[in-house]
Design a protein around this motif. Structure first.
Motif, PDB file in Angstrom:
ATOM      1  N   ASP A 225      34.441  49.366  38.571  1.00 42.68           N
ATOM      2  CA  ASP A 225      35.226  48.897  39.706  1.00 42.68           C
ATOM      3  C   ASP A 225      36.677  49.355  39.586  1.00 42.68           C
ATOM      4  O   ASP A 225      37.284  49.218  38.510  1.00 42.68           O
ATOM      5  CB  ASP A 225      35.173  47.365  39.763  1.00 42.68           C
ATOM      6  N   THR A 228      39.313  46.567  38.704  1.00 39.25           N
ATOM      7  CA  THR A 228      39.180  46.116  37.323  1.00 39.25           C
ATOM      8  C   THR A 228      39.764  47.131  36.359  1.00 39.25           C
ATOM      9  O   THR A 228      40.524  46.793  35.447  1.00 39.25           O
ATOM     10  CB  THR A 228      37.696  45.873  36.981  1.00 39.25           C
ATOM     11  N   SER A 231      43.634  47.234  36.835  1.00 36.61           N
ATOM     12  CA  SER A 231      44.306  46.045  36.321  1.00 36.61           C
ATOM     13  C   SER A 231      44.397  46.073  34.802  1.00 36.61           C
ATOM     14  O   SER A 231      45.427  45.708  34.219  1.00 36.61           O
ATOM     15  CB  SER A 231      43.557  44.795  36.779  1.00 36.61           C
TER      16      SER A 231
END
Length: 351
Positions: A225, A228, A231
């Motif tokens: 993702d 994800t 981050s």
């Protein structure tokens, strides 16, 4: 400027126009002719009042944005050999001529002021007279006759705009308006140090960043993702909607994302002057963005029809400007403050 005129017309007819302060001095002959549109003369009084309304709006919203005083703003060079005042006044006079021209074609569309609109204009003009001293009204040509004429022109222009745009084809297919959506990451070539200064990466640092970006790209293509992954690395995944003609945030990014064929596909790394992009196609048809694009297409069709009619009327009508008379109105030398219901006071101090 047409949209600004519409906004002012609504405020004015609502009776919220008030000249609160002004500086400078000088008297003009309001009966002089600034321009002639067909057989109709535009008096200096009407032109001055309309110009002062526009001037105040410009000074309210643009002077502070430009980080300057109003008088300094008007003296700045805008383009070519024109100052910002000269450029703005040229646009204002053209808009005023357009309003006169449009008003001369009301019978073509069965447009007329209602009794309620006529009364609202009369009340607004009277209120302006009550709220301002004779000295103020003299400087801005704010006699009831001039005020009422400007409000009449604005109101008719607004009604004519709707009539002139009527009949445009408002059917737009999904195919014609299709907007895609994507998520993307930017590995920027610019960093900011602790003091807030921007620094550009060296060639070696750019190569290292390219290696990092490629590793991210491989992980995304492997099915991870984007949010994800981003981050965890202290990055932020951005979103954007686009079509093949989009240029923001970067034309090369758009071209690469547009070439993807399936939702979930990820681009290769995209090297640009500003940094390295990676994009993931999230939708081949973003519903909200596509519907918004449809509205934009219809609006553009209406504008094109309006502009086409106006241009034809200009060709059929003799318009003559008296430039020496128009020069008698000075923004730089005459400060004006206009207070409306949704703006705060703005004033000059130039004499």
């Amino acid at each position: 400027m047409v949209r600004l005129a519409k906004r002012l017309a609504v405020l004015a007819v609502a009776g919220t126009l008030t000249a609160t302060s002004l500086t400078g001095c000088g008297t003009i002959n309001t009966d002089e002719t600034v321009a002639t549109v067909g057989d109709e003369k535009i008096t200096l009084g009407v032109a001055n009042f309309y110009a002062r309304l526009q001037q105040a709006q410009y000074e309210t919203y643009y002077a502070s944005m430009m980080g300057t005083t109003a008088e300094e703003m008007w003296a700045k060079e805008a383009s070519g050999d024109q100052t910002y005042e000269e450029q703005t006044k040229k646009s204002i006079l053209e808009n005023l001529e357009n309003m006169y021209l449009v008003s001369q074609h009301v019978s073509d569309y069965d447009v007329a002021l209602t009794e309620e609109e006529q009364q609202a204009i009369k009340d607004a003009a009277a209120k302006f007279g009550e709220d301002n001293s004779d000295d103020v009204k003299k400087v801005v040509s704010g006699d009831e006759e001039e005020v009422a004429k400007v409000l009449e022109l604005m109101t008719i222009s607004n009604k004519m705009e709707a009539a002139m745009e009527a009949g445009v084809d408002e059917n737009v297919s999904d195919e014609d308006a299709a907007q895609k959506s994507m998520q993307y990451l930017l590995f920027s070539y610019t960093t900011t140090d602790d003091s807030g200064e921007s620094q550009t990466l060296s060639d070696d640092e750019k190569e290292a960043l390219k290696t990092t970006a490629q590793a991210f790209d491989d992980r995304l293509k492997g099915g991870e993702d984007m949010e994800t992954v981003a981050s965890a690395a202290g990055l932020t995944a951005q979103t954007a909607t686009f079509d093949s003609e989009s240029t923001s945030p970067d034309k090369d990014l758009i071209a690469a994302a547009d070439a993807l064929t399936n939702e979930g596909d990820v681009t290769d790394i995209i090297e640009t002057e500003n940094g390295i992009y990676i994009a993931k196609l999230t939708s081949l048809l973003d519903r909200e963005a596509t519907d918004s694009k449809k509205e934009s297409i219809v609006s553009e069709r209406k504008k094109e029809q309006y502009d086409s009619l106006l241009e034809q009327w200009k060709k059929d009508t003799k318009i003559k400007e008296e430039k020496k008379v128009w020069k008698k109105i000075s923004f730089e030398k005459q400060g004006v403050t206009i207070k409306t219901s949704d703006t705060s006071d703005t004033s000059d101090s130039q004499n």
